[in-house]
Design an enzyme around this catalytic site. Structure first.
Site, short mmCIF file in Angstrom:
data_model
loop_
_atom_site.label_atom_id
_atom_site.label_comp_id
_atom_site.label_asym_id
_atom_site.label_seq_id
_atom_site.Cartn_x
_atom_site.Cartn_y
_atom_site.Cartn_z
N LYS A 1 0.84 -1.21 0.00
CA LYS A 1 0.00 0.00 0.00
C LYS A 1 0.87 1.26 0.00
CE LYS A 1 -2.40 1.01 3.72
NZ LYS A 1 -2.42 2.28 4.43
N ASP B 1 -6.59 1.13 0.82
CA ASP B 1 -6.66 1.29 2.27
C ASP B 1 -8.06 0.88 2.73
OD1 ASP B 1 -8.35 3.32 1.61
OD2 ASP B 1 -7.20 4.90 2.62
#
Ligand code: SF4
Length: 213
Positions: free
Chosen positions: A123, A141
């Site tokens: 991420k 997320d």
């Protein structure tokens, strides 16, 4: 469940764009190094809180060399209010040392290079690739995961599968901005506990809304 062809995807993205024309990264940064550090700090912490810490940190230690020269205790004083500051300080110092020793002081602009740094997962790498280097990527997320699966842009049980499905469905030139639209939609409209479906501009396209009604 809404019909999910390319036209439907285009309408969803268009609706998100109209709802959040101001969507953009909310972490303050002026270069890839600052974005990398801010993104590591943003784990389990709000962007607003990170933005309060980073000006002093980046003013006093603007380079990986300077940051790597600090002790954990010194760095901890700058980032204490970001939560989990002990482990974040360890990761940041280790990442800075790696950047100095293995990447000649420059933040790497490849996924492989970024993910080889301490504290940097997929991420974080995606955030840095797309926002600092303009390399298309979708960072999934908690907001992106929830909102995209509710709408039906993805139908997946993990962030990894969600990322793959979003990349398949969304045109590549929209990956980075779609990531911001989904985050803004999650923060402003499609919250975890109480999504404001009746006010949502894309409710007619949303799988979750259709199921509930
Ligand atoms: S209709 Fe509801 S669940 Fe669907 S995107 Fe909008 S707020 Fe989220």
């Amino acid at each position: 469940m809404a019909k999910k062809d390319a036209k439907w995807t285009e309408k969803v993205l268009d609706g998100l764009n109209k709802a959040h024309p101001d969507a953009k990264p909310e972490l303050d940064f002026t270069n890839p190094f600052e974005l990398l550090i801010a993104t590591i700090l943003s784990a389990q912490c709000t962007d607003k809180q990170v933005n309060k810490c980073t000006p002093a940190l980046f003013r006093d230690h603007p380079t990986p060399e300077s940051m790597a020269a600090m002790s954990e205790e010194e760095l901890g004083k700058y980032i204490r209010s970001c939560g989990f500051f002990n482990s974040k300080a360890k990761h940041i110092l280790s990442a800075c040392r790696d950047i100095v020793e293995r990447f000649s002081g420059e933040v790497p602009n490849t996924r492989e290079g970024l993910e080889s740094l301490a504290g940097v997962g997929r991420k974080t790498a995606n955030v840095v690739l797309s926002n600092a280097f303009d390399i298309p990527a979708i960072a999934v997320d908690t907001h992106v995961f929830r909102v995209s699966n509710r709408i039906g842009l993805a139908n997946a049980s993990t962030v990894e599968k969600t990322e793959v499905q979003l990349m398949e469905r969304i045109p590549q030139d929209k990956w980075s901005i779609a990531h911001h639209w989904l985050i803004f939609h999650g923060r402003r409209v499609c919250s975890a506990q109480r999504p404001k479906c009746d006010e949502c501009t894309i409710n007619e396209l949303c799988g979750y809304y259709k199921e509930k009604n």
